[in-house]
Scaffold this motif. Structure first.
Motif, mmCIF file in Angstrom:
data_model
loop_
_atom_site.group_PDB
_atom_site.id
_atom_site.type_symbol
_atom_site.label_atom_id
_atom_site.label_comp_id
_atom_site.label_asym_id
_atom_site.label_seq_id
_atom_site.Cartn_x
_atom_site.Cartn_y
_atom_site.Cartn_z
ATOM 1 N N TYR A 705 0.835 -1.199 0.000
ATOM 2 C CA TYR A 705 0.000 0.000 0.000
ATOM 3 C C TYR A 705 0.868 1.248 0.000
ATOM 4 N N PHE A 706 1.930 1.221 0.790
ATOM 5 C CA PHE A 706 2.789 2.402 0.851
ATOM 6 C C PHE A 706 3.476 2.652 -0.483
ATOM 7 N N GLU A 707 4.064 1.615 -1.063
ATOM 8 C CA GLU A 707 4.854 1.793 -2.278
ATOM 9 C C GLU A 707 3.994 1.990 -3.522
ATOM 10 N N LYS A 708 2.824 1.331 -3.578
ATOM 11 C CA LYS A 708 1.958 1.472 -4.752
ATOM 12 C C LYS A 708 1.106 2.734 -4.696
ATOM 13 N N PHE A 709 0.685 3.105 -3.496
ATOM 14 C CA PHE A 709 -0.321 4.167 -3.376
ATOM 15 C C PHE A 709 0.112 5.334 -2.480
ATOM 16 N N TYR A 710 0.424 5.070 -1.213
ATOM 17 C CA TYR A 710 0.658 6.158 -0.261
ATOM 18 C C TYR A 710 1.772 7.101 -0.718
#
Length: 854
Positions: A705-710
């Protein structure tokens, strides 16, 4: 009602030596640190169970004599100091985020969810969605992600389940005493509880904010039970998923709009917002309002800018699972808001609640609002990503199916929260201390092979023995509570066998999960369970929604089957399924059974919890198991078929369950070596742990989630904010310009050399495009191609960008050229298309625009 004239709070009086207990108790780190858990159990085992593992309440109830006693107990003090030191080390050590990214003094990612499952003592969750949200926060803490959570503070939470003598589910509601929970009120500069408001029809509704420390991060819960509100408004946050549609919209306004206001009031800038399901989607409107009122942006600018830093995760595979509100209800609650605060018309507002572009909506869909206002949208497994695209394909006309801008991040579980203390110690011993920080390291999990078979098996057997003891104890209490006879209570001591193959089935009793499928042929099931040489037993738990009579009937049927066919020694239903029951089950079961109707299980996470505990999965190829299954580490039910005739499906798949049990699972479990070890079974345990352990956890999930989106959302937000939102304003103007001129685009004059090609050669394609009002920087022209007879199956199709080779500015025509590299034989087809191009676009299809050659 008695009129109270004042209130006061009372805290436990701890000897000075025991003061660290207070700090340990008030941070939920203890929920996943087994040494902390054991510390409180050691203080008073009976009281620990009576308080449902609530250390704050327990400290207030422990007799002063006991506190004085342990304050002089060197062994207890040493244990407490060890836990406290480890807690401080945890809070201050360098995290994954700090090692890899720019650090921040304050959090900037806000994770919104209607429920959070953090511990059984805090009943503000109902099931999988809440447990996932709680596990998300715990892994975010472990990784050091600058994130906070926002939810609602339900006074009654979710119901407590008990069954009548006839097996029918009844519900009991218990008040949460928040003053005796590991949480505290957020206060203003004067020390008073901070209270904010949201405008409702004809009145303001106020709420206060509770803070829960979850390791390094905070969860903020909004509570309308304050004296400024009417009795009806105080009950808005009374119950989770209670009340009617009116209650639901009120809760979601508090969660979304109130949640954003709470962040600003506390001093947290919500630069990135993550909607865990559509319940909180109104936050997107409040983020727009904030930009309009405080940054002097227009509605269109605020909408476009907000889009790039919202993330929406959908968990439902069917439209019926989505909150939808009628337009007249929306008008009552939002009419003034959209006219005066957002400055838009009703037509503009209601279009936000639908992804269907060419129809006037009669209702407002919360998932559609989230999709229209979030640049990042994802399902929760690989299969569910496809299911979500199918569900919403009507909103993406002419866009190839595999390019619909819906991604996926497969769910995981916070391994430490669901891992037995004994297994944790074993894994630490052989995998090393990095097991406590690097859960997603595949090489680390490979060391499972170094664990001696006997040690792994004995550790697992002890947990099965404890599960059986727990089940017997709970069964006796259930029988006693509903007035059972002494003979029934005595018989409960003899149910289950600590050494028998134990299958667990525990989940929400919704009809699609088919809780009674294994009972379809009761005689055949009985022959499996009561095999004198190879006994099998079932432990079942789960709740049906209070208004789901069909789900309640499934539970009742199970009780009737066990009674009518004398299965009570081999089948136990544990009432009031919660995180504590789940803990015993996932730690002690040999096999975890899951048989939903594919593709109705978006992900499912219960089966993931048995992995590190050495349990094996036996499931329909749905949700996470569809991408996890391997014949060397578990079993499948069917081959991913989907049926129209549901009764036929149940008959087929029930027989598969019996066949696999009889021919594969039972023989493998009872095939013992000379030292009485099931070597082949243990081999499967190790393969399951090695292959599935590093992936199906929330450390991997939150990192994704952090690397793809956040991180991408954060970078875009910071860029948009620069120079008084200059780039944001420019993008918004560009977007409007594209929308106004798109229909005039025409693809024409497509030429290519019509000849047979060989592998390795290129097909050169030239095309002209009329771009009235646009420039080459505004568009990408692409060749789209694939197998001629399979072109409608977009999964295998490809595209290549073309380059501008000639500009006719007078006639506003551009000439493009590109080539297809022929890398396989066969008959292929191609066409050309035009899509928007801008450096800020997350996906070229997020504007819903595409132009195909005619």
């Amino acid at each position: 009602m008695i009129n109270l004239i004042g209130s006061f709070n009372v805290k436990p009086s701890l000897p000075e030596k025991l003061e660290p207990l207070r700090e340990i108790a008030n941070n939920l780190y203890w929920t996943w640190d087994s040494d902390s858990f054991e510390l409180f159990r050691r203080l008073d085992r009976k009281l620990w169970e009576e308080t449902k593992h609530n250390p704050v309440l327990m400290l207030g109830k422990v007799p002063q004599s006991r506190l004085d006693e342990v304050s002089k107990d060197d062994g207890f003090i040493s244990h407490m100091n060890r836990v406290y030191l480890q807690f401080e080390v945890y809070l201050n050590e360098v995290t994954w985020y700090q090692k890899n990214y720019e650090t921040h003094d304050t959090p900037y990612i806000v994770y919104f969810s209607a429920e959070f499952g953090l511990t059984e003592s805090l009943q503000i969750y109902s099931g999988g969605l809440g447990i996932l949200a709680g596990d998300h926060l715990k892994s975010a803490s472990d990784l050091g992600i600058p994130l906070v959570g926002v939810g609602l503070c339900y006074r009654e939470g979710y119901f407590q389940q008990y069954l009548t003598a006839d097996g029918w589910q009844q519900e009991r509601y218990e008040n949460n005493d928040f003053y005796n929970q590991p949480m505290s009120l957020v206060r203003d500069e004067n020390g008073k509880a901070l209270k904010l408001s949201v405008e409702f029809p004809g009145r303001d509704v106020y709420f206060q904010i509770w803070e829960i420390k979850v390791g390094r991060i905070s969860l903020y819960l909004l509570d309308t039970n304050v004296e400024e509100n009417s009795p009806q408004d105080r009950d808005i946050t009374k119950a989770l998923y209670g009340g009617d549609n009116e209650t639901r919209i009120q809760q979601e306004i508090i969660l979304g709009i109130g949640g954003i206001r709470a962040m600003h009031a506390i001093g947290i800038k919500p630069l990135v917002c993550h909607m865990n399901e559509g319940h909180s989607a109104f936050l997107a409107l409040e983020r727009m309002r904030h930009l309009i009122k405080h940054k002097n942006l227009t509605f269109v600018e605020a909408r476009d800018i907000g889009f790039f830093s919202n993330i929406f995760t959908t968990h439902t595979p069917v439209p019926a699972g989505i909150d939808v509100f009628p337009n007249d209800m929306m008008e009552r609650y939002f009419g003034k808001y959209y006219r005066e605060e957002l400055g838009i018309s009703g037509e503009e507002f209601y279009k936000l609640g639908t992804i269907i572009k060419d129809a006037q909506p009669s209702e407002f869909n919360m998932a559609h609002l989230a999709m229209n206002t979030a640049g990042f949208v994802n399902g929760v497994s690989k299969l569910h990503g496809k299911v979500s695209k199918k569900m919403w394909v009507q909103g993406f006309k002419e866009i190839p199916f595999n390019e619909i801008p819906i991604d996926y991040v497969t769910n995981g579980v916070h391994t430490y929260s669901h891992l037995s203390g004994e297994m944790h110690e074993l894994l630490l011993r052989y995998l090393g201390e990095r097991f406590d920080t690097d859960l997603d390291d595949e090489e680390l999990w490979d060391r499972v092979d170094e664990i001696p078979d006997e040690e792994l098996w004995r550790t697992h057997e002890r947990r099965r023995e404890r599960l059986v003891a727990f089940a017997r104890k709970r069964l006796k209490k259930q029988i006693t509570d509903r007035g059972g006879s002494k003979a029934e209570i005595k018989a409960a001591n003899e149910v289950l066998d600590p050494s028998a193959l134990t299958i667990g089935f525990a989940r929400r009793f919704a009809t699609y999960k088919r809780g009674t499928l294994i009972f379809r042929n009761v005689e055949r099931l009985a022959s499996i369970l009561f095999n004198p040489d190879y006994p099998v037993q079932l432990i079942i738990a789960g709740k049906a929604h209070p208004r789901d009579d069909a789900g309640k009937k499934l539970i009742q049927d199970i009780l009737h089957y066990t009674k009518d066919f004398n299965m009570r020694k081999r089948v136990v239903f544990i009432e009031n399924y919660d995180m504590n029951v789940a803990r015993y089950m996932v730690e002690g079961c040999d096999v975890w059974l899951n048989n939903p109707r594919r593709p109705m299980e978006a992900s499912g996470t219960s089966g993931m919890k048995v992995i590190a505990n050495g349990g094996l999965n036996f499931s329909i190829l749905d949700g996470w198991w569809d991408e996890a299954y391997d014949k060397e580490l578990g079993w499948k039910i069917g081959n991913g078929e989907e049926y129209q005739n549901l009764d036929y499906q149940d008959e087929i798949e029930a027989n598969i369950i019996y066949d696999v049990l009889e021919k594969e699972i039972v023989p493998t479990f009872y095939n013992r070596s000379s030292d009485n070890l099931p070597r082949e079974w243990i081999k499967m345990m190790k393969k399951s742990m090695k292959k599935l352990g590093p992936f199906f956890n929330t450390h991997r999930m939150v990192k994704q989630y952090f690397e793809k989106f956040y991180q991408k959302a954060y970078i875009r937000r910071k860029e948009l904010m620069k120079n008084d939102w200059k780039l944001g304003k420019e993008f918004s103007a560009w977007r409007e310009h594209i929308l106004q001129n798109w229909d005039s685009i025409r693809c024409e004059g497509i030429t290519y050399e019509r000849k047979e090609l060989q592998v390795g050669e290129k097909l050169e394609v030239t095309a002209k495009v009329f771009i009235n009002g646009l420039t080459p920087d505004d568009i990408n022209m692409q060749i789209y191609y694939g197998k001629f007879d399979e072109i409608d199956n977009s999964e295998n199709n490809k595209f290549v960008n073309m380059e501008v080779v000639e500009k006719n500015e007078k006639d506003k025509i551009l000439t493009y050229r590109g080539s297809i590299v022929c890398d396989e034989t066969g008959k292929f087809g191609f066409t050309v298309r035009v899509v928007p191009k801008h450096k800020l676009l997350i996906n070229p299809f997020e504007l819903g625009l595409i132009k195909w050659a005619k």
